[in-house]
Design an enzyme around this catalytic site. Sequence first.
Site, mmCIF file in Angstrom:
data_model
loop_
_atom_site.group_PDB
_atom_site.id
_atom_site.type_symbol
_atom_site.label_atom_id
_atom_site.label_comp_id
_atom_site.label_asym_id
_atom_site.label_seq_id
_atom_site.Cartn_x
_atom_site.Cartn_y
_atom_site.Cartn_z
ATOM 1 N N ASP A 1 -0.100 -28.208 10.217
ATOM 2 C CA ASP A 1 1.030 -28.848 10.390
ATOM 3 C C ASP A 1 0.576 -30.528 10.256
ATOM 4 O O ASP A 1 -0.756 -30.710 10.580
ATOM 5 C CB ASP A 1 1.213 -28.770 11.790
ATOM 6 C CG ASP A 1 2.515 -29.314 12.177
ATOM 7 O OD1 ASP A 1 3.413 -29.665 11.382
ATOM 8 O OD2 ASP A 1 2.725 -29.624 13.473
ATOM 9 N N ASN B 1 11.456 -22.645 7.440
ATOM 10 C CA ASN B 1 11.143 -23.836 6.401
ATOM 11 C C ASN B 1 12.161 -23.929 5.285
ATOM 12 O O ASN B 1 12.082 -24.833 4.633
ATOM 13 C CB ASN B 1 9.612 -23.778 6.014
ATOM 14 C CG ASN B 1 8.471 -24.086 6.895
ATOM 15 O OD1 ASN B 1 7.333 -23.679 6.872
ATOM 16 N ND2 ASN B 1 8.946 -24.727 7.828
ATOM 17 N N TRP B 2 12.932 -22.641 5.022
ATOM 18 C CA TRP B 2 13.933 -22.938 3.940
ATOM 19 C C TRP B 2 15.097 -23.908 4.430
ATOM 20 O O TRP B 2 15.937 -24.175 3.582
ATOM 21 C CB TRP B 2 14.456 -21.523 3.850
ATOM 22 C CG TRP B 2 13.682 -20.457 3.427
ATOM 23 C CD1 TRP B 2 13.233 -19.408 4.169
ATOM 24 C CD2 TRP B 2 13.176 -20.294 1.909
ATOM 25 N NE1 TRP B 2 12.336 -18.475 3.079
ATOM 26 C CE2 TRP B 2 12.358 -19.031 1.852
ATOM 27 C CE3 TRP B 2 13.273 -20.820 0.917
ATOM 28 C CZ2 TRP B 2 11.726 -18.544 0.953
ATOM 29 C CZ3 TRP B 2 12.590 -20.541 -0.329
ATOM 30 C CH2 TRP B 2 11.915 -19.348 -0.217
ATOM 31 N N GLU C 1 -7.980 -17.727 21.691
ATOM 32 C CA GLU C 1 -8.295 -18.993 22.170
ATOM 33 C C GLU C 1 -7.479 -19.864 21.576
ATOM 34 O O GLU C 1 -7.385 -19.770 20.251
ATOM 35 C CB GLU C 1 -9.653 -19.463 22.225
ATOM 36 C CG GLU C 1 -10.424 -18.335 23.234
ATOM 37 C CD GLU C 1 -10.110 -18.532 24.647
ATOM 38 O OE1 GLU C 1 -9.986 -19.420 25.165
ATOM 39 O OE2 GLU C 1 -10.159 -17.181 25.277
#
Length: 247
Positions: free
Chosen positions: A27, A75-76, A214
């Site tokens: 990201d 995401n389209w 984690e």
Amino acid sequence: MAFFQKKPAPVQVDFNRLPRHIAIIMDGNGRWAKKRGLPRTAGHAAGAETFRTIATYCKDIGLEYLTVYAFSTENWKRPEEEVGAIMGLLKRYLLEAIGQMERDRVKMEFFGDLSPLTGELRQLCRRTQEISKRYEGCQVNICLNYGGRDELLRAAMAYARDCQEGRADPNHLSESQFGGYLFSRGVPDPDLVIRPSGELRLSNFLLWQSAYAEFYFTDVLWPDFSKEELHRAIAAYQGRSRRFGGV
């Protein structure tokens, strides 16, 4: 008088106690580009190079599994130009990977519904998976048109079909059996999930598989994510006590 900050000491990692499986939400590409006055597509190109660097390094240090979130089912909704650029980068990466797989011997799998992709991209994905069957060692899982909720719905529907057709008993279902209906079947759950960019959420990534993972969050944007930042994440993981609900 000038003041100089001391460079932080290198992070110490025990390479004999690596997590077996690391998952990364890649990201921050768009924000990285915006900070530099560049189009978002430039951020995705830089992020693709970071992925190449980190994936190669994970293989070099002996990691067994690396899973990355490349393109989600949501995401389209992004601008058509941006989606096209991401798919173009994927095509270029796969073409290069196919040419180098014999040398690098990295296995590659895809998690997600590939049917909306172009025929050419689907063929490249199939080709890399076919070549991967010959190799042992690090496996890189690319989550493409993937969503955790979508994965669970597909698994539930597949299980329901098997029950309806007599291949499964609706009264006897274990977690391991249900895991066999997921895209990740046969792959151990991630030990460590890393999210760069400062966001503190899973964003529909590996919802079932991350139950006891984690987490490591950092403000570093993905294109700036380095081997040293990976070391920090692994060192943080190695400093934790994993009890899995026990004492």
